[in-house]
Design a protein around this motif. Structure first.
Motif, PDB file in Angstrom:
ATOM      1  N   ILE A   1       3.778   6.296  -4.484  1.00 44.43           N
ATOM      2  CA  ILE A   1       2.513   6.278  -3.527  1.00 44.43           C
ATOM      3  C   ILE A   1       3.033   8.173  -2.840  1.00 44.43           C
ATOM      4  CG2 ILE A   1       2.938   5.465  -1.087  1.00 44.43           C
ATOM      5  CD1 ILE A   1       1.854   3.347  -3.284  1.00 44.43           C
TER       6      ILE A   1
ATOM      7  N   ASN B   1      -2.990   0.010  -8.444  1.00 44.09           N
ATOM      8  CA  ASN B   1      -4.655   0.784  -8.402  1.00 44.09           C
ATOM      9  C   ASN B   1      -4.673  -0.045  -6.829  1.00 44.09           C
ATOM     10  OD1 ASN B   1      -5.633   2.437  -9.444  1.00 44.09           O
ATOM     11  ND2 ASN B   1      -5.860   1.224 -11.659  1.00 44.09           N
TER      12      ASN B   1
ATOM     13  N   THR C   1      -2.282  -1.475  -4.758  1.00 42.99           N
ATOM     14  CA  THR C   1      -1.362  -1.253  -3.077  1.00 42.99           C
ATOM     15  C   THR C   1      -2.381   0.163  -3.067  1.00 42.99           C
ATOM     16  OG1 THR C   1       0.450  -1.958  -5.511  1.00 42.99           O
ATOM     17  CG2 THR C   1       0.669  -0.426  -3.470  1.00 42.99           C
ATOM     18  N   SER C   2      -2.480   0.862  -3.500  1.00 46.57           N
ATOM     19  CA  SER C   2      -2.664   2.425  -3.727  1.00 46.57           C
ATOM     20  C   SER C   2      -3.978   2.219  -2.232  1.00 46.57           C
ATOM     21  CB  SER C   2      -2.934   3.485  -4.154  1.00 46.57           C
ATOM     22  OG  SER C   2      -2.270   3.959  -4.988  1.00 46.57           O
ATOM     23  N   ALA C   3      -4.753   1.859  -2.950  1.00 46.16           N
ATOM     24  CA  ALA C   3      -6.575   0.766  -1.927  1.00 46.16           C
ATOM     25  C   ALA C   3      -5.573   0.372  -0.512  1.00 46.16           C
ATOM     26  CB  ALA C   3      -7.062   0.125  -2.466  1.00 46.16           C
TER      27      ALA C   3
ATOM     28  N   PHE D   1     -13.710   4.281   2.895  1.00 52.13           N
ATOM     29  CA  PHE D   1     -12.619   3.586   3.570  1.00 52.13           C
ATOM     30  C   PHE D   1     -13.034   4.468   5.116  1.00 52.13           C
ATOM     31  CE2 PHE D   1      -9.937   1.026   1.089  1.00 52.13           C
ATOM     32  CZ  PHE D   1     -10.643  -0.113   1.285  1.00 52.13           C
TER      33      PHE D   1
ATOM     34  N   SER E   1     -11.074   3.665  -3.236  1.00 53.73           N
ATOM     35  CA  SER E   1     -11.493   3.951  -1.963  1.00 53.73           C
ATOM     36  C   SER E   1     -10.957   4.707  -0.132  1.00 53.73           C
ATOM     37  CB  SER E   1      -9.830   2.943  -2.175  1.00 53.73           C
ATOM     38  OG  SER E   1      -8.606   3.429  -2.637  1.00 53.73           O
ATOM     39  N   ALA E   2     -10.202   5.967  -0.940  1.00 52.23           N
ATOM     40  CA  ALA E   2     -10.508   6.616   0.239  1.00 52.23           C
ATOM     41  C   ALA E   2     -12.387   7.146   0.742  1.00 52.23           C
ATOM     42  CB  ALA E   2      -9.355   7.823  -0.343  1.00 52.23           C
TER      43      ALA E   2
ATOM     44  N   LEU F   1      -3.000   0.682   1.062  1.00 57.52           N
ATOM     45  CA  LEU F   1      -2.221   1.365   2.019  1.00 57.52           C
ATOM     46  C   LEU F   1      -3.457   2.168   2.671  1.00 57.52           C
ATOM     47  CD1 LEU F   1       1.056   2.372   0.549  1.00 57.52           C
ATOM     48  CD2 LEU F   1       0.745   1.343   2.363  1.00 57.52           C
ATOM     49  N   ILE F   2      -4.306   2.798   1.780  1.00 60.82           N
ATOM     50  CA  ILE F   2      -5.552   3.556   2.315  1.00 60.82           C
ATOM     51  C   ILE F   2      -6.467   3.415   3.359  1.00 60.82           C
ATOM     52  CG2 ILE F   2      -7.815   4.645   1.199  1.00 60.82           C
ATOM     53  CD1 ILE F   2      -6.565   5.390  -1.925  1.00 60.82           C
ATOM     54  N   LEU F   3      -6.808   1.549   3.341  1.00 62.10           N
ATOM     55  CA  LEU F   3      -7.284   1.429   3.752  1.00 62.10           C
ATOM     56  C   LEU F   3      -6.353   0.656   5.367  1.00 62.10           C
ATOM     57  CD1 LEU F   3      -9.803  -0.469   5.119  1.00 62.10           C
ATOM     58  CD2 LEU F   3      -8.331  -2.574   3.870  1.00 62.10           C
TER      59      LEU F   3
ATOM     60  N   ALA G   1      -9.431   4.142  -8.910  1.00 53.55           N
ATOM     61  CA  ALA G   1      -9.828   3.812  -7.539  1.00 53.55           C
ATOM     62  C   ALA G   1      -9.197   4.382  -6.204  1.00 53.55           C
ATOM     63  CB  ALA G   1      -8.469   2.016  -7.383  1.00 53.55           C
ATOM     64  N   GLY G   2      -8.210   5.012  -6.281  1.00 51.20           N
ATOM     65  CA  GLY G   2      -7.940   5.726  -5.658  1.00 51.20           C
ATOM     66  C   GLY G   2      -8.551   6.133  -4.427  1.00 51.20           C
TER      67      GLY G   2
ATOM     68  N   LEU H   1      -7.824   6.977 -14.411  1.00 46.81           N
ATOM     69  CA  LEU H   1      -6.568   5.846 -13.074  1.00 46.81           C
ATOM     70  C   LEU H   1      -6.798   6.268 -11.898  1.00 46.81           C
ATOM     71  CD1 LEU H   1      -3.113   7.099 -15.609  1.00 46.81           C
ATOM     72  CD2 LEU H   1      -5.049   5.296 -16.193  1.00 46.81           C
TER      73      LEU H   1
ATOM     74  N   THR I   1     -14.808   4.154   8.379  1.00 45.65           N
ATOM     75  CA  THR I   1     -14.234   4.061   9.368  1.00 45.65           C
ATOM     76  C   THR I   1     -14.447   4.757  10.439  1.00 45.65           C
ATOM     77  OG1 THR I   1     -11.854   3.441   8.123  1.00 45.65           O
ATOM     78  CG2 THR I   1     -11.378   4.559  10.026  1.00 45.65           C
TER      79      THR I   1
END
Lengths: 116, 149, 339
Positions: free
Chosen positions: A61, B59, B61-63, A104, A100-101, B65-67, A96-97, A93, A108
């Protein structure tokens, strides 16, 4: 047990960041940028993988894992395709992070108003 | 003697508020640790109920938390929490999401293209730049060493 | 008008603050001076769709209150002097677009409040104008974006950092009799003693305030006891003790009279770090609270020394130090002026 380790390791990484802010007077931007580089460096010696084994989310995290994951992705393709593989795999890898950042964050911003 | 322009920035040190180093570190430790524990819960949840592997569960999990962090930023909560937690909410991936969402939100009044989209990475961009540059350099070195020996 | 020694103007004619107007945001309204402002908004957005509009609304309302109290229309005003902290002082420019009064834009960062009053008094004194309207504004969210981080960004708490006051103050300067006189102004020099931390403005600006206050007492030959209050703009919890020590070392003790607008406008429990700052900080305190007390006569003579940090976001990133300035204006109560 993994929960305790996640708490301890994740907390410890944040403490390191707090020390950089309070004692060495770094801005948050400098702290996160250095942490990403640190994560990549630690991955090179296989240390970060051990940390993830030990602490799970406590190591994945914090933003340090971003550097680690970038390098991991780069190396997995690099071993197959050589130097070009680094460019191919670097976001493998972390996709996805980042996706989504962006998604979202964008949505938002469309929905909410800044509160101040 | 404070009336000494050359050494002023050193001489005023006794007048600056004491930074509560220990308290700040403790707050960062607890809040940062808690965010990681929530992440761990999510990871276990995704492994058990959605059959992710230990490696791939990172993947979603981070998504997630980011949301959560993006929504909290939108509701004006994340910056309030950060007043307490300091680095505890900057270092985790939620801080990355907060820097993206807050920058986008701030410039909403300038339009969707020139405001939101253009400024999305104004704070978080440095993380991606340093991540990619360091990973690429280290990757090239490791590949070179692996081929040389 | 005549100059007194090096940096002080003493106005020949009686110049008055004929009326003032103030508008503030929610946090300022809940502060200890909340009852002294003309208009308090419940939300930071002041009912507008973005922060820039919110700041304009604050200035528009402050000006409207000021004119209403003076019983004047825009067309009665000869000159509009205004400034703020936004890029190219757009708040002031845009208000000038609406009120159609001949306009001079002013910038002295947070010292703009007293810069405009000094300039207005000088113009009225020398007959270039009969009535000059002054206005300044600042908004927490526009200033945060301009100088620091996005408002929703979760940055770490910094104890030396100040908190920009959301508000606007307006004042009408003329020779038409009023209850508060503007008698003197001491204009400051730009002082830079090498502070480069933009989160420590109080310490950066203290030498500038000390220089102007020192010069004022040298020029006028008075002592701090001749004043009921010596008020600085936004030195905050950090800069105020430094200012007092700087002057004490030179043999000038202002401990009894000194107060800081940044500390007056908020109560210690409010989450504002080291205290308030911004153009509006000194303006709302001076045109609200101090104006009221001078009108009553419970304060006879006050000098307001507004302090400003003359930096922008790039200069601090380029590791440059922060040039600072302070302008002082003396206000006297008409009731019992001969103290």
């Amino acid at each position: 047990m993994i929960f305790v380790n996640a708490f301890l390791v994740g907390g410890a990484i944040c403490v390191l960041g707090q020390i950089l802010i309070d004692v060495f007077k770094l801005t948050p931007a400098h702290v996160v940028a250095s942490f990403v580089v640190l994560g990549a460096v630690l991955d090179s010696f296989g240390i970060y993988d051990q940390l993830i084994q030990l602490a799970g989310a406590g190591a994945t995290i914090p933003i340090t894992s971003f550097g680690h994951a970038l390098l991991h992705g780069a190396m997995s393709e690099g071993h197959e395709h050589g130097y070009l593989g680094i460019a191919i795999g670097i976001f493998k890898l972390t996709s996805a992070g980042i996706t989504s950042a962006i998604l979202f964050g964008f949505l938002t911003a469309l929905i909410f108003k800044p509160k101040g | 003697m404070l009336n000494d322009p050359k050494n002023y920035s050193d001489n005023i040190k006794p007048y600056l508020p004491k930074v509560p180093y220990v308290r700040n570190c403790l707050k960062a430790f607890v809040s940062g640790g808690l965010i990681c524990v929530i992440g761990q819960f999510l990871q276990v949840f995704y492994i058990h109920f959605f059959h992710f592997t230990k490696a791939s569960a990172g993947n979603p999990t981070s998504a997630t938390l980011i949301l959560i962090a993006s929504l909290m930023t939108g509701c004006g909560l994340y910056d309030k929490i950060a007043r307490f937690s300091g680095a505890g909410s900057i270092v985790p991936v939620t801080g990355f999401a907060n820097s993206i969402t807050s920058a986008a939100l701030e410039h909403k009044s300038e339009g969707i293209v020139l405001g939101v989209a253009t400024n999305l990475f104004s704070l978080a961009g440095s993380v991606i730049v340093f991540g990619v540059v360091s990973a690429a350099v280290l990757g090239i070195i490791r590949l070179f060493l692996a081929q040389a020996f | 008008m005549s100059r007194v020694k090096q940096q002080t103007w003493r106005f020949d004619h009686p110049i008055y603050l004929s009326a003032t107007g103030t508008a503030v945001g929610p946090l300022e309204a809940r502060g200890p001076l909340g009852g002294t402002f003309d208009k308090a908004y419940n939300t930071l957005s002041c009912g507008e769709k973005n922060w820039s509009d919110a700041e304009r609304t604050l200035m528009r309302r402050a000006v409207a209150y000021c004119l209403a109290k003076a019983g004047r229309k825009e067309s009665d005003i000869d000159l509009f002097l205004a400034g703020d902290l936004m890029d190219q002082t757009v708040t002031s420019n845009f208000i000038a677009r609406e009120n159609r009064i001949p306009y001079l834009g002013m910038f002295g960062a947070c010292s703009t409040s007293m810069e405009t009053i000094a300039q207005a008094a000088q113009l009225v004194d020398s007959d270039y104008a009969d009535r000059v309207l002054c206005a300044v504004s600042s908004h927490n969210a526009t200033a945060e974006r301009q100088f620091r981080y996005p408002t929703e960004y979760g940055g770490p708490l910094n104890l030396t950092q100040t908190f920009t006051v959301t508000g606007a103050g307006a004042a009408l300067v003329s020779r038409e009799s009023g209850n508060v006189r503007v008698t003197e102004a001491t204009l400051g020099r730009v002082i830079d003693w090498g502070i480069s931390d933009p989160n420590n403005m109080g310490a950066a600006m203290a030498p500038a305030a000390a220089d102007t206050i020192w010069r004022h007492f040298q020029d006028t030959g008075r002592s701090p006891d001749d004043y009921d209050l010596i008020v600085t703009g936004d030195l905050s919890r950090v800069g105020s003790p430094i200012l007092k020590e700087l002057l004490l070392e030179k043999g000038l003790d202002i401990t009894k009279q000194h107060q800081d607008c940044g500390l007056m406008v908020y109560s210690p429990e409010q989450p504002v770090n080291a205290g308030g700052s911004g153009c509006a900080c000194s303006a709302v305190v001076t045109f609200g609270y101090l104006y009221r007390r001078l009108t009553e006569g419970s304060l006879k003579r006050v000098i307001v020394v507004a302090t400003g940090a003359l930096l922008n976001k790039s200069t601090t990133k380029e590791k440059d130090t922060i040039p600072c300035i302070a302008h002082g204006v003396v206000f006297e109560s008409v009731k019992g002026a001969n103290r």
